[in-house]
Design a protein around this motif. Structure first.
Motif, short mmCIF file in Angstrom:
data_model
loop_
_atom_site.label_atom_id
_atom_site.label_comp_id
_atom_site.label_asym_id
_atom_site.label_seq_id
_atom_site.Cartn_x
_atom_site.Cartn_y
_atom_site.Cartn_z
N TYR A 20 -19.12 1.61 10.47
CA TYR A 20 -18.54 2.69 9.65
C TYR A 20 -17.69 3.99 9.14
O TYR A 20 -17.34 4.66 9.40
CB TYR A 20 -19.69 2.74 8.42
CG TYR A 20 -19.31 3.36 6.95
CD1 TYR A 20 -19.01 2.57 6.05
CD2 TYR A 20 -20.00 4.53 6.93
CE1 TYR A 20 -18.26 2.53 4.74
CE2 TYR A 20 -19.29 5.55 5.52
CZ TYR A 20 -19.01 4.24 4.79
OH TYR A 20 -18.17 5.10 3.29
N PHE A 38 -8.20 -1.62 8.47
CA PHE A 38 -8.86 -2.53 7.66
C PHE A 38 -8.47 -4.08 7.81
O PHE A 38 -7.32 -3.73 7.57
CB PHE A 38 -9.27 -1.72 6.14
CG PHE A 38 -9.73 -0.92 5.86
CD1 PHE A 38 -11.06 0.06 6.54
CD2 PHE A 38 -9.15 0.42 4.71
CE1 PHE A 38 -11.81 0.49 6.61
CE2 PHE A 38 -10.12 1.14 5.05
CZ PHE A 38 -11.54 2.26 5.82
N SER A 68 -20.77 -8.61 2.60
CA SER A 68 -22.60 -7.21 2.27
C SER A 68 -23.32 -8.28 2.83
O SER A 68 -24.71 -8.54 3.82
CB SER A 68 -22.83 -6.67 1.08
OG SER A 68 -21.92 -5.64 0.88
N GLU A 107 -22.08 0.10 -0.21
CA GLU A 107 -22.88 0.44 -0.57
C GLU A 107 -23.94 -0.65 -0.74
O GLU A 107 -25.32 -0.67 -1.03
CB GLU A 107 -22.35 0.86 -2.04
CG GLU A 107 -23.46 1.58 -3.16
CD GLU A 107 -22.01 1.45 -4.24
OE1 GLU A 107 -22.27 0.79 -5.44
OE2 GLU A 107 -21.23 1.89 -4.42
N PHE A 108 -23.13 -2.32 -1.08
CA PHE A 108 -23.68 -3.13 -1.45
C PHE A 108 -24.19 -3.38 -0.33
O PHE A 108 -25.55 -4.09 -0.46
CB PHE A 108 -22.90 -4.61 -1.39
CG PHE A 108 -22.09 -4.07 -2.71
CD1 PHE A 108 -21.73 -3.30 -3.51
CD2 PHE A 108 -21.36 -5.27 -2.81
CE1 PHE A 108 -21.48 -3.54 -4.63
CE2 PHE A 108 -20.39 -5.41 -4.36
CZ PHE A 108 -20.53 -4.83 -4.84
N ARG A 144 -17.16 0.50 -1.69
CA ARG A 144 -17.92 -0.78 -2.67
C ARG A 144 -19.30 -1.70 -1.36
O ARG A 144 -20.02 -1.78 -1.72
CB ARG A 144 -17.36 -2.05 -3.31
CG ARG A 144 -18.57 -2.12 -4.10
CD ARG A 144 -17.08 -2.98 -5.26
NE ARG A 144 -16.45 -3.04 -4.48
CZ ARG A 144 -15.29 -3.48 -5.39
NH1 ARG A 144 -15.18 -2.61 -6.72
NH2 ARG A 144 -14.44 -3.87 -5.19
N ARG A 145 -19.03 -2.40 -0.17
CA ARG A 145 -19.16 -2.89 0.95
C ARG A 145 -20.21 -1.53 1.26
O ARG A 145 -21.69 -2.86 1.89
CB ARG A 145 -18.15 -3.25 1.98
CG ARG A 145 -17.26 -4.53 0.78
CD ARG A 145 -16.45 -4.66 2.53
NE ARG A 145 -15.61 -6.29 1.57
CZ ARG A 145 -14.53 -7.05 2.98
NH1 ARG A 145 -15.05 -6.36 4.05
NH2 ARG A 145 -14.09 -8.04 2.50
N TRP A 149 -27.22 -7.63 -8.73
CA TRP A 149 -25.75 -7.95 -8.50
C TRP A 149 -24.83 -8.38 -9.67
O TRP A 149 -23.86 -8.04 -9.36
CB TRP A 149 -25.84 -8.98 -7.76
CG TRP A 149 -26.72 -9.02 -6.18
CD1 TRP A 149 -27.40 -9.31 -5.99
CD2 TRP A 149 -26.19 -7.52 -5.55
NE1 TRP A 149 -27.93 -8.39 -4.40
CE2 TRP A 149 -27.12 -8.07 -4.23
CE3 TRP A 149 -24.77 -7.15 -5.30
CZ2 TRP A 149 -26.11 -7.17 -3.47
CZ3 TRP A 149 -24.49 -6.84 -4.33
CH2 TRP A 149 -25.41 -5.90 -2.96
N ARG A 163 -13.15 -0.21 -0.83
CA ARG A 163 -13.71 -1.82 -1.36
C ARG A 163 -15.23 -1.59 0.52
O ARG A 163 -15.73 -2.05 0.27
CB ARG A 163 -13.10 -2.99 -0.76
CG ARG A 163 -12.28 -2.93 -2.01
CD ARG A 163 -11.03 -4.95 -2.22
NE ARG A 163 -12.15 -6.02 -2.03
CZ ARG A 163 -11.63 -6.60 -1.34
NH1 ARG A 163 -10.42 -6.77 -0.86
NH2 ARG A 163 -13.07 -7.15 -1.14
N ILE A 164 -14.06 -0.44 1.09
CA ILE A 164 -14.82 -0.65 2.71
C ILE A 164 -15.96 0.29 1.69
O ILE A 164 -17.32 -0.25 2.43
CB ILE A 164 -14.35 0.28 3.08
CG1 ILE A 164 -13.40 -0.34 4.17
CG2 ILE A 164 -14.93 0.71 4.36
CD1 ILE A 164 -13.85 -1.54 4.94
N VAL A 183 -14.46 3.78 10.89
CA VAL A 183 -13.29 3.20 10.31
C VAL A 183 -12.83 4.35 9.12
O VAL A 183 -11.74 4.16 8.50
CB VAL A 183 -13.27 1.97 10.52
CG1 VAL A 183 -13.45 1.13 11.36
CG2 VAL A 183 -14.54 2.37 9.10
N ASN A 202 -13.85 -5.44 9.97
CA ASN A 202 -12.13 -5.11 9.86
C ASN A 202 -11.66 -6.77 10.27
O ASN A 202 -10.42 -6.70 9.74
CB ASN A 202 -11.72 -4.17 10.83
CG ASN A 202 -11.86 -3.08 9.84
OD1 ASN A 202 -12.04 -2.85 8.71
ND2 ASN A 202 -11.92 -1.73 10.40
N ASP A 238 -16.71 -9.16 -1.49
CA ASP A 238 -17.35 -7.87 -0.76
C ASP A 238 -18.97 -7.95 -1.27
O ASP A 238 -19.80 -7.62 -0.39
CB ASP A 238 -17.18 -6.22 -1.77
CG ASP A 238 -15.86 -6.13 -2.27
OD1 ASP A 238 -14.65 -6.25 -0.21
OD2 ASP A 238 -15.35 -5.10 -2.57
#
Lengths: 705, 440
Positions: free
Chosen positions: B239, B198, A694, B212-213, B209-210, A672, B206-207, B242, A623, A690
């Motif tokens: 994670y 955030f 990552s 997951e990525f 998704r991040r 990707w 998006r968190i 938050v 964050n 994102d």
């Protein structure tokens, strides 16, 4: 009375020729029972009004305490079994330390016999040797029971079996357990295990080696670049550990860049290297890195950590001069023993003379001695401040003697040697005599620092070279041949003792050139292995059958994030674009570096320091601004690539190249691409952010592998 | 967690079991609670599951708070009067009227004594129970508690509001046992904990998704290493925190009824106490509230009572403390948490018995006071006493080491339990301390 005493002697000692020797026969009984341990009567203040010297280091005082103190009530010559010395530990009388000797034990019998014999000090004799048989034990399978034997030699006669009085300490009780009553070792796990045996002031290691597999492995055809590979493969063969193959060029390049320069390679350099077909291209790469400015920056920081380099209150000039000097020495390829000599002997205005700051990073002569021990000898002398080192040969005289070498140093801005100055030897209460630890007293009138430096950097001295090459090894592999790297001692043996010796000798032979040793390591086949395991070596974390994954240093990580995102970190009072690895003073304010776990060097920060990161670091990465702001920065790499109209595939490839030093595989690219592609421009930006986030949080990026 | 279920026969009550659901999600894990109980110093039931330390930084004057000397000469007695409390014979300063009404819940130790009169050295001693040593930085209470009760948690196990002295840190236990500092001022409407919210523009979606990525990147790696994913990575912990609204809500004081917030007082200290209650309510084992400004070398009336010159209603250090502290004890009681929450209020030393020429008092470690409440202690008592002029312990001298021994014992941690430094040196949690028996 005299007659009966003589009779007792004849009846009970079993050795009518010689009375008991308190120092070498009674003290070991007390030590074995734990009476003189630090938690019991060996504590500085004693326990229950009864004080013994720690581990029996001062037999005269102990004899006095047992036989004469408390008006002699601890000994009852007429009825030995009623002596406090026996009645307490055997539980006849209430004992705060509970029962530590059974009435039937040999220890009890010996104490009783000694009391009966008159509880004298005995004939003084000296321990001249202490040996174990076996001292190394190789067996094929577990579990196995191995009876241990120890013998002591004294200057008055033949050797004696002292197994009963030897204390065996195992560092991993789950692997090796030793019954203190019978001295039988039970080896339960495969691998290489070390047990420490102690008798009086001697401590010797004992090794158990059990191969990690039943079937032998044939490593005879594995290529060998230099003696490092010979030694490593020899041990792997002994332990029957298979090896992982060599890493590919991209992985090698990322690893060696991070290890030698603390930086990720540029994508262009990666491509050039990969397409280069010259046979010795790895050697050329290593050579160019060893000659780079980045090498000098990074190794200045590495050594600065070990030297506890930091600014003093309202005095930044000192640390600046210190760091600039060190960097200059490294850049000029000065032999490391010359650097050591400068650090040990420099005087002058510390705002000008860099190495004069060495002694200003510590509070006093004792701190100076400890830093010298740690940095130059890889040894922890601190224990010997208050008592003889429990696991090593260092005595209080050694410790205070080394402190005395630096006692006359004035640690103000102008560092100089005063005409007076002393430290008190805590053992004697007298001023300590300057001393080369473990060797000799320095009685001359000259600057004792010079004499010490001569000894330390002399070719016959192995401490310095061993400590240094062990740290270089750790920098390249993530662990030292001896761990921790500031705890080299006989009882903490190297995983590869012969290799450590050969590296140290080779280092000395090649003029104490750290680049020589780093090159040797970087070009070994051992260094080049992949971190991926093969069947049978996944659990290996010390024999180098594969490469080990390590976290990036906080400074290296902060720089890497800035490099990949194309947005520099900002540090107060420093020019834009300043790299974290050049912030040698750990007191330079930076909340991000603090959260990433930068060490606060004023406290001292060895390489083996503490666990880093934790929750605050993860929250910050998740964050905080460190990554997020850089991804959304309009001048940053991601936004520029998008603005330049690059495709998803191009952007993904660019970040892979920058962060992981390799192109994505076809499969990765496809996956990707599927995840980030979208018709919505705003959504695309978020998805790419994102993706990049990552990547920057992935273990592959945050680690050196 | 499952592996420990069968241990339930060793004395966990139904109430504990009910509570464990919350603890597992938010604070302690089941095994830790058991371990914590197994490590108890003796067979006495351990009640305190959490501890709130109200750290009065700078050294509060014992003579203007909990150790009044109404019959002493004026220069000792100081500018304030003594008042009675709801415990017969126990008097405290007139600046503590609310605390006087809950005096039956608190125990005052009036005979603390230490030789250390410099802030840094003194707070090391009082916060760790060890005198400072050149070779070892000892861990503070909170760090020892998190070390002994390591485990899977959502909320950080040691929280400091808004921050902690370095001596209230992990010492040789290392960074992972440092307090999680909230930063900021809980009384401000825009109060937020650093890095808990955030980043602007990053949404829940998006968190996820991040995550997951990131799992995609790391799973590929786990395959390479053939080791399987790590069980509870720091990322997973972050994670969970938050993205667990219930956990994050612990930091959201706006969720408290206005009337509850008002009871604690609108100032930073009061709202920090309220935040501390919300955290222990959710199973956080150790919370430090740091309150600064107690180093009152001059102007006692201004600093301790008024807060600013000409104040009609005093908003100095003591009234603000009084309101927050009394509200905390009351509120913990109302929530049924007082019995299992040990509250300690103290600073590093007391102040000189005689007022100085600037109307202040200087450092005085020879005798000072600490206040304890909750956690199963026996309230309504003063333990030990200072002499007639508050200069030295009159009887029952208590050292910071004794206090440490007592705190650990109350928290169910064996004071003899051994910690280890990085270089393997064993160090007991407490050395040489004696439990203050009157408290148990």
């Amino acid at each position: 009375m005299n007659f009966s005493l003589l009779l007792c002697l004849a009846l009970f000692t079993g050795d009518a020729d010689r009375p008991f020797d308190f120092d070498t026969e009674i003290i070991p009984v007390l030590t074995k029972a734990g009476c003189n341990a630090g938690a019991c009567h060996g504590a500085a203040a004693g326990r229950g009004g009864f004080h013994l010297s720690l581990w029996g280091a001062d037999p005269a005082a102990d004899h006095e305490a047992i036989v004469h103190a408390l008006e002699g009530r601890r000994i009852n010559l007429a009825r030995p079994e009623l002596s406090l010395l026996l009645a307490k530990p055997t539980g006849q009388m209430n004992h705060g330390g509970n029962i530590v000797l059974s009435e039937q034990s040999r220890g009890t019998a010996r104490l009783r016999d000694w009391i009966r014999s008159g509880s004298g000090r005995g004939a003084p004799r000296r321990l001249t040797g202490f040996e174990l048989s076996p001292s190394q034990y190789v067996c094929d399978s577990v579990p196995v029971r191995i009876p241990l034997h120890s013998t002591a030699r004294f200057d008055d006669g033949p050797s004696e079996d002292v197994t009963d009085w030897t204390i065996f300490t195992t560092s991993d009780p789950a692997a090796v357990e030793i019954d203190p009553a019978t001295a039988v070792a039970q080896v339960r796990r495969r691998g290489r295990h070390v047990v420490i045996a102690r008798f009086l002031d001697r401590v010797v290691p004992l090794q158990f080696i059990v191969p990690l597999a039943d079937a032998p492995v044939d490593l005879s055809t594995e290529p060998r670049a230099n003696f490092i590979d010979e030694e490593i493969l020899r041990t792997l063969t002994l332990l029957r550990l298979p090896v992982s193959p060599s890493a590919d060029d991209a992985a090698f390049m990322r690893r060696v860049h991070l290890d030698l320069t603390g930086r990720l390679p540029e994508p262009g350099a990666v491509e050039t290297f990969l397409s280069n077909t010259v046979a010795d291209k790895r050697a050329r790469l290593v050579e160019s890195l060893l000659s780079s400015d980045a090498f000098n920056d990074y190794w200045t920081l590495r050594f600065a950590r070990l030297l506890h380099m930091h600014s003093l209150p309202n005095e930044k000039e000192g640390v600046r001069a210190y760091a600039a000097w060190l960097r200059g020495e490294l850049a000029a390829r000065r032999p490391f023993h010359d650097i050591a000599r400068e650090l040990l002997t420099a005087t002058g205005d510390s705002h000008v003379v860099g190495p004069a700051n060495f002694g200003r990073m510590v509070a006093d002569a004792r701190g100076h001695a400890e830093l010298v021990g740690r940095f130059f000898m890889g040894m922890r002398l601190g224990c010997a401040n208050c008592h003889n080192h429990p696991l090593d040969k260092w005595t209080q005289d050694d410790y205070h003697g080394l402190a005395a070498v630096f006692a006359r140093l004035e640690r103000g801005r102008n560092v100089q040697v005063a005409s007076r100055g002393a430290v008190t030897n805590l053992r004697t209460g007298e001023p300590a005599v300057p001393r080369v630890p473990g060797e000799r007293y320095l009685n001359s009138d000259g600057d004792h620092r010079v004499e010490f430096a001569n000894w330390l950097t002399g070719t016959e001295n192995h401490y310095f070279a061993r400590a240094t090459v062990n740290r270089l090894w750790r920098a390249m592999f993530g662990r030292g041949l001896v761990e921790p790297t500031d705890d080299l001692r006989d009882t903490n043996p190297a995983t590869h003792p012969e290799l450590l010796d050969r590296l140290a000798k080779d280092f000395a032979k090649h003029g104490y050139d750290i680049r020589h040793t780093l090159r040797l390591i970087a070009l070994s086949r051992t260094y080049a292995r992949t971190d991926a395991s093969v069947s049978g070596n996944a659990a290996d974390d010390r024999y180098y059958s594969r490469a080990y994954v390590r976290s990036l240093d906080p400074e290296v990580l902060a720089d890497a994030i800035a490099d990949v995102t194309g947005v520099a970190n900002v540090y107060a009072d420093h020019a834009a674009g300043t790299r974290a690895v050049t912030l040698v003073d750990p007191l330079t304010p930076s909340p991000s570096l603090d959260i990433l776990g930068r060490c606060s060097r004023a406290d001292g920060c060895d390489e083996n320091a503490t666990v880093r990161g934790g929750l605050p670091m993860q929250l910050h990465l998740l964050n905080g601004e460190l990554i997020n702001r850089k991804l959304s920065d309009a001048t940053g790499r991601l936004r520029r690539l998008i603005a330049d109209g690059k495709t998803d595939a191009e952007i993904i490839t660019e970040f892979y190249m920058r962060g992981l030093s390799r192109a994505p595989t076809v499969d990765e690219l496809a996956r990707w691409h599927e995840r980030v592609s979208t018709g919505d421009a705003a959504d695309r930006i978020e998805r790419l952010e994102d993706f990049a986030w990552s990547l920057l949080n992935s273990r592959r990026f945050m680690e050196n592998h | 967690m499952r592996t420990n279920i069968r241990q339930r026969c060793d004395g966990v009550t139904r109430r504990d079991t009910l509570r464990l659901g919350t603890l597992t999600a938010l604070g302690l894990c089941l095994s830790d609670l058991f371990r914590h109980r197994a490590g108890a110093a003796d067979n006495k039931p351990v009640r305190a599951k959490s501890c709130i330390l109200l750290w009065l930084d700078g050294g509060p004057s014992h003579l203007e708070t909990f150790d009044v000397k109404p019959d002493a000469p004026a220069e000792v007695r100081g500018p304030f009067a003594a008042i009675a409390t709801n415990v017969g014979g126990m008097q405290i300063s007139e600046l503590l009227p609310r605390t006087a009404q809950i005096a039956d819940q608190i125990a005052i130790v009036r005979s603390l004594t230490s030789p250390l009169g410099e802030h840094g050295l003194a707070n090391h001693y009082v916060l760790t129970g060890y005198k400072p040593s050149p070779v070892l930085h000892h861990p503070s209470y909170g760090s020892v508690v998190t070390h002994v009760r390591s485990g899977r948690h959502v909320l950080p196990p040691y929280v400091a509001i808004p921050e902690a002295k370095s001596t209230a840190g992990a010492g040789f236990l290392g960074l992972s046992h440092e307090p999680f500092m909230t930063g900021g001022d809980p009384s401000k409407p825009d109060f937020r904990v650093r890095d808990l919210e955030f980043f602007p523009g990053v949404t829940d979606a998006r968190i996820n998704r991040r995550r997951e990525f990131l799992a995609e990147f790391d799973a590929a790696q786990a395959v390479v290493e053939s080791t399987g994913a790590r069980t509870d990575s720091p990322f997973d912990q972050a994670y969970r925190l938050v993205t667990t609204p219930e956990a994050k809500r612990a930091f959201d004081l706006a969720a408290e009824p206005a009337e509850v917030r008002a009871r604690y007082g609108s100032r930073m200290f009061g709202q920090s106490c309220l935040l501390a209650r919300r955290l222990v309510e959710r199973g956080v084992p150790f919370v430090t509230v740091q309150n600064t400004g107690w180093d009152t070398h001059d102007g006692l009336v201004l600093r301790l009572r008024d807060g600013y010159s000409g104040a009609k209603v005093g908003v100095g250090l003591v009234p603000i403390f009084d309101q927050g502290f009394a509200a905390l004890i009351d509120d913990l009681h109302t929530h049924g948490l007082l019995d299992e929450t040990l509250v300690i209020a103290m600073g590093e030393f007391g102040r000189t018995p005689k007022l100085n020429v600037r109307g202040g008092r200087d450092h005085w470690p020879r005798v000072f006071s600490a206040v304890l409440a909750g956690g199963g202690i026996s309230g309504g008592q003063a333990i030990g006493a200072s002499d007639r002029v508050g200069e030295s312990p009159q009887d029952r001298a208590v050292t910071p080491s004794d206090l440490a021994c007592t705190i650990y014992t109350l928290l169910g941690i064996d004071p003899r339990h051994e910690l280890h430094t990085v270089d393997g040196r064993p160090v007991p949690v407490n050395q040489g301390g004696h439990v203050i028996r009157e408290l148990l």
